[in-house]
Design a protein around this motif. Structure first.
Motif, PDB file in Angstrom:
ATOM      1  N   HIS A  71       0.820  -1.226   0.000  1.00  0.00           N
ATOM      2  CA  HIS A  71       0.000   0.000   0.000  1.00  0.00           C
ATOM      3  C   HIS A  71       0.849   1.269   0.000  1.00  0.00           C
ATOM      4  O   HIS A  71       0.308   2.363  -0.130  1.00  0.00           O
ATOM      5  CB  HIS A  71      -0.919   0.020   1.230  1.00  0.00           C
ATOM      6  CG  HIS A  71      -1.926  -1.079   1.230  1.00  0.00           C
ATOM      7  ND1 HIS A  71      -3.130  -0.984   0.594  1.00  0.00           N
ATOM      8  CD2 HIS A  71      -1.881  -2.325   1.770  1.00  0.00           C
ATOM      9  CE1 HIS A  71      -3.810  -2.105   0.752  1.00  0.00           C
ATOM     10  NE2 HIS A  71      -3.069  -2.936   1.468  1.00  0.00           N
ATOM     11  N   ALA A  73       2.859   3.851  -1.630  1.00  0.00           N
ATOM     12  CA  ALA A  73       3.259   4.425  -2.918  1.00  0.00           C
ATOM     13  C   ALA A  73       3.264   3.349  -4.017  1.00  0.00           C
ATOM     14  O   ALA A  73       2.294   2.615  -4.174  1.00  0.00           O
ATOM     15  CB  ALA A  73       4.620   5.090  -2.779  1.00  0.00           C
ATOM     16  N   HIS A  74       4.370   3.264  -4.758  1.00  0.00           N
ATOM     17  CA  HIS A  74       4.521   2.286  -5.843  1.00  0.00           C
ATOM     18  C   HIS A  74       5.863   1.585  -5.659  1.00  0.00           C
ATOM     19  O   HIS A  74       6.738   2.089  -4.973  1.00  0.00           O
ATOM     20  CB  HIS A  74       4.474   2.989  -7.201  1.00  0.00           C
ATOM     21  CG  HIS A  74       3.205   3.759  -7.400  1.00  0.00           C
ATOM     22  ND1 HIS A  74       2.026   3.175  -7.781  1.00  0.00           N
ATOM     23  CD2 HIS A  74       2.938   5.079  -7.216  1.00  0.00           C
ATOM     24  CE1 HIS A  74       1.073   4.094  -7.848  1.00  0.00           C
ATOM     25  NE2 HIS A  74       1.599   5.252  -7.508  1.00  0.00           N
ATOM     26  N   TRP A  75       6.007   0.449  -6.341  1.00  0.00           N
ATOM     27  CA  TRP A  75       7.219  -0.360  -6.211  1.00  0.00           C
ATOM     28  C   TRP A  75       8.488   0.472  -6.462  1.00  0.00           C
ATOM     29  O   TRP A  75       9.459   0.400  -5.722  1.00  0.00           O
ATOM     30  CB  TRP A  75       7.120  -1.551  -7.182  1.00  0.00           C
ATOM     31  CG  TRP A  75       8.386  -2.332  -7.315  1.00  0.00           C
ATOM     32  CD1 TRP A  75       9.167  -2.448  -8.413  1.00  0.00           C
ATOM     33  CD2 TRP A  75       9.023  -3.123  -6.288  1.00  0.00           C
ATOM     34  NE1 TRP A  75      10.250  -3.250  -8.156  1.00  0.00           N
ATOM     35  CE2 TRP A  75      10.181  -3.676  -6.851  1.00  0.00           C
ATOM     36  CE3 TRP A  75       8.729  -3.405  -4.959  1.00  0.00           C
ATOM     37  CZ2 TRP A  75      11.044  -4.499  -6.135  1.00  0.00           C
ATOM     38  CZ3 TRP A  75       9.596  -4.217  -4.231  1.00  0.00           C
ATOM     39  CH2 TRP A  75      10.727  -4.760  -4.824  1.00  0.00           C
ATOM     40  N   ARG A  78       9.269   2.500  -3.490  1.00  0.00           N
ATOM     41  CA  ARG A  78       9.749   1.678  -2.360  1.00  0.00           C
ATOM     42  C   ARG A  78      11.173   1.178  -2.614  1.00  0.00           C
ATOM     43  O   ARG A  78      11.898   0.828  -1.684  1.00  0.00           O
ATOM     44  CB  ARG A  78       8.794   0.501  -2.113  1.00  0.00           C
ATOM     45  CG  ARG A  78       7.375   0.952  -1.786  1.00  0.00           C
ATOM     46  CD  ARG A  78       6.569  -0.151  -1.141  1.00  0.00           C
ATOM     47  NE  ARG A  78       6.310  -1.307  -1.973  1.00  0.00           N
ATOM     48  CZ  ARG A  78       5.327  -1.421  -2.862  1.00  0.00           C
ATOM     49  NH1 ARG A  78       4.486  -0.412  -3.058  1.00  0.00           N
ATOM     50  NH2 ARG A  78       5.156  -2.529  -3.564  1.00  0.00           N
ATOM     51  N   ASP A 161      -4.920   3.876  -6.205  1.00  0.00           N
ATOM     52  CA  ASP A 161      -3.902   2.933  -5.782  1.00  0.00           C
ATOM     53  C   ASP A 161      -2.549   3.663  -5.714  1.00  0.00           C
ATOM     54  O   ASP A 161      -2.169   4.339  -6.677  1.00  0.00           O
ATOM     55  CB  ASP A 161      -3.852   1.785  -6.805  1.00  0.00           C
ATOM     56  CG  ASP A 161      -2.999   0.653  -6.305  1.00  0.00           C
ATOM     57  OD1 ASP A 161      -2.951   0.457  -5.079  1.00  0.00           O
ATOM     58  OD2 ASP A 161      -2.355  -0.011  -7.131  1.00  0.00           O
ATOM     59  N   GLY A 162      -1.841   3.550  -4.576  1.00  0.00           N
ATOM     60  CA  GLY A 162      -0.523   4.174  -4.459  1.00  0.00           C
ATOM     61  C   GLY A 162      -0.549   5.550  -3.835  1.00  0.00           C
ATOM     62  O   GLY A 162       0.482   6.097  -3.483  1.00  0.00           O
TER      63      GLY A 162
END
Ligand SMILES: Cc1cc2nc3c(=O)[nH]c(=O)nc-3n(C[C@H](O)[C@H](O)[C@H](O)COP(=O)(O)OP(=O)(O)OC[C@H]3O[C@@H](n4cnc5c(N)ncnc54)[C@H](O)[C@@H]3O)c2cc1C
Length: 246
Positions: A71, A73-75, A78, A161-162
């Motif tokens: 959950h 942000a985005h990959w 991260r 999402d993100g």
């Protein structure tokens, strides 16, 4: 201090921060550890969020974090952002401060004067405001690891999402109490400690605890929306955490 730069660089771009000196800590030695210490997992200052998320032992060691990482942000973010950077930044809607609070973790600070540790419950003071002094760095954060008899749940509502959460809830259900951490609702993450089996056996205790919160409104959602989400989600995720106690 510059860690992963995923919060600081946007703040520099927007001229919200204007430091005279920027210190990149990412190549400092000895700060990249993920190790156990007295019932806690120690996560060093330069451990990126993706490194902990993909650590093979995470699901068994910190099930709450395993649920919550997707959950944030985005990959790609991260892969740059650090765990300790998120704790230091202390966004009121961020997921990792919530987990630290729900689990009863600790922040380990270091400065020329020495080291000290602050429980998460005393660390987050306001929006992006913490108990860390200007000359201290977060050397590591300590997350208490899973023990038999505990169950975990996490849920958030965001516009996309993100995105940062409008409301985020992290629950640790143990034999003696339920720890419900609430993010995105006030100006800092908050902890509610409730009797065990709150959702089913003590709905009035949960209602009273939620009534003590003062949800904020902003251009993304009015206070009434946050309040309605809280009331709808809290009993469900407490029940979910109870259901997965082992
Ligand atoms: C598009 C986008 C979406 C995002 N969405 C989310 C989200 O949904 N949820 C979420 O939680 N986060 C989100 N983030 C933020 C992301 O998680 C950051 O990585 C994190 O908040 C900060 O970590 P960092 O290592 O990048 O820190 P930096 O940006 O390098 O630093 C942030 C602040 O913390 C201080 N700092 C960093 N490390 C230390 C330390 N060891 N000791 C003392 N001070 C320190 C810095 O001086 C700075 O003030 C998002 C970021 C972007 C760009």
């Amino acid at each position: 201090m510059l860690a992963g730069g995923q919060s600081l660089l946007p703040m520099l771009n927007m001229r919200l921060a204007r430091p005279q000196l920027l210190i990149d800590i990412m190549r400092l030695p000895g700060l990249g550890e993920i190790r156990r210490e007295d019932g806690s997992l120690v996560v060093g200052a330069v451990v990126r969020q993706a490194a902990l998320e993909t650590w093979a032992e995470l699901p068994g060691t910190l099930p709450l974090l395993a649920r919550l990482f997707p959950h944030i942000a985005h990959w790609q973010i991260r892969c740059r952002g650090t765990v300790c950077g998120s704790i230091a930044h202390a966004d009121p809607a961020a997921e990792l401060p919530l987990a630290l609070l729900a689990l009863g973790g600790t922040v380990r600070l270091a400065s020329r004067r020495g080291r000290r540790e602050i429980p998460a419950e005393q660390f987050f003071l306001g929006p992006m405001l913490t108990a860390r002094r200007d000359d201290e760095m977060i050397e590591a954060v300590l997350f208490p690891v899973h023990r038999p008899g505990f169950g975990y749940a996490f849920r958030e509502v965001a516009r996309r999402d993100g995105d940062f959460a409008l409301v985020a809830l992290a629950v640790v259900a143990g034999p003696d109490c339920v720890r419900l951490a609430v993010g995105g609702v006030e100006d800092r993450p908050l902890l509610l400690t409730l009797p065990p089996a709150t959702a089913r056996a003590h709905p009035e205790a949960l209602a009273a605890a939620l009534a003590g919160l003062a949800p904020r409104g902003d251009p993304h959602a009015p206070a009434s929306y946050r309040e309605a989400v809280l009331r709808a989600l809290a009993p469900r995720i407490i029940a979910e955490a109870h259901a997965c106690r082992d």
